[in-house]
Design an enzyme around this catalytic site. Structure first.
Site: not given
Length: 402
Positions: A144, A230, A283
């Site tokens: 920035y 996760e 997962d």
């Protein structure tokens, strides 16, 4: 304490002893492998000391000045972090640098390279000033401060990683840090780089992983295991269900999806400091498995930092594809595999580390055979607290990890 509790902790203790023996073997091999990687180290063993980073930038600058004095075009050369020939797989360490060095060049005389050359020099100048003054900045702040030059945060992130690889130092040695996104909870206290004391057992939603993981000290824990989760949603659900209290003492960490460098470094540091089992809960899909492999084996892009990022003894606790069948999870909560899932599964099957994990390979093949996947949250369809009260405790108690 009930007989079931005793069996639970006995299982962990047995695994802990087995993994400790394995860790000793790895540590004995790790030192020469680290030396082979040729990462600069200071006298106290910390790679990429301030003096070495400053000298490396000065040498690079000098070569450019010499080229200009000879009316030649300066060229930046760095290792191609995305070229698979630059890495190899070692069962004890994960993805490590190979002897092959395929490079990329940024030639100032090439019109298409001038912008990248300017961006690289700007980051080198910022890093030199930060290292020289022993101060730090975030990649976000650097971006920035000159959005017009860098264009996007992703462009800056890539340049910072390329410079670290070019100078052959850990990324944090450049003093340009990524904002941590991971969280940690449970039986863990530490002192942050600024001297502040952190107790990871008190924050209701977990404690943010420190930005200066390499400088944290005074780690203390009585934990029997580390659980790497996760997703943040699952992490928060486990906290809400009292996981860290019911299975105390333990430590739980999440990288909120693909883990950032600081989260990976913290998991490695916990493994190295406490010598306790590290389990992964992801997962039941190929992408979750890839994330788990990143914690265990590392990544091609950061192979030069393998010595501080990988956990070779990590175990896959769940959710296994075979668990979906074994637990008779209802079909309506399962998800069909899409093209991206199938492509990722086939890609993982080609990875060399799968040859070292035949049980993982078998589970991965089940994805393709059944063409179904499941999120961790699918276990809630059995019972709202099934994950905390039944699934994880029994997985650990009866050795249901692979």
């Amino acid at each position: 304490m009930t007989e079931g509790d005793i069996n639970f902790w006995d299982s962990l203790e047995t695994l802990g002893h087995e993994l400790l023996d394995r860790e000793r073997e790895i540590v004995q091999k790790r030192q020469p492998a680290t030396e082979k990687a040729k990462t600069p180290t200071s006298e106290n063993g910390e790679s990429g000391s301030r003096g070495q980073v400053l000298r490396a930038i000065e040498r690079l600058t000098e070569t450019m000045i010499v080229a200009l004095s000879k009316e030649q075009s300066p060229v930046l050369t760095y290792k191609d972090r995305r070229n698979s020939s630059n890495v190899s797989f070692d069962e004890d360490f994960g993805v490590v640098p190979s002897d092959t060095i395929a490079v990329k060049t940024v030639d100032f005389s090439a019109i298409k390279s001038t912008t990248r050359f300017a961006r690289t020099l700007q980051v080198l100048a910022i890093s030199y000033r930060l290292v020289q003054t022993n101060t730090y900045s975030t990649k976000r702040d650097v971006f920035y401060n000159n959005t017009k030059l860098f264009g996007s945060q992703r462009v800056l992130d890539t340049i910072v990683d390329d410079i670290a690889c070019m100078l052959n130092v850990p990324r944090h040695s450049l003093h340009i840090l990524a904002t941590s996104k991971g969280c940690v909870a449970g039986d863990l206290t530490l002192v942050d780089s600024d001297g502040s004391f952190l107790d990871c057992s008190v924050a209701s939603g977990g404690t943010m992983v420190p930005a200066h993981v390499q400088h944290i000290t005074n780690l203390h824990s009585n934990a029997k295991f580390v659980l790497v989760v996760e997703k943040d949603a699952t992490f928060q659900k486990l906290l809400d269900d009292g996981f860290c209290r019911k299975l105390a003492p333990c430590i739980m960490v999440t990288g909120k999806g693909v883990p950032d460098l600081n989260t990976r470094m913290l998991v490695h540091k916990l493994w190295k400091a406490f010598h306790i089992p590290v389990f992964a809960l992801v997962d039941a899909d190929p992408h979750g498995m890839e994330i788990m492999c990143t914690y265990k084996y590392g990544s091609m892009a950061l192979s030069h930092e393998f010595h501080s990022l990988t956990v070779p003894t990590l175990k896959w606790l769940g959710v296994l594809p075979s668990d979906i069948r074994r637990l008779c999870i209802q079909e309506d909560v399962l998800l069909p595999m899409n093209d991206s899932d199938r492509a990722k599964a086939r890609e993982l099957l080609e990875k060399p580390f799968l040859s070292a994990e035949p049980l993982w390979k078998r589970e991965l093949e089940e994805f393709l055979t059944r063409d179904r996947k499941a999120e961790i949250q699918s276990l809630i369809s059995i019972s709202p607290t099934f994950l905390t009260d039944v699934y994880i405790p029994n997985k650990i108690k009866f050795g249901g990890w692979i």
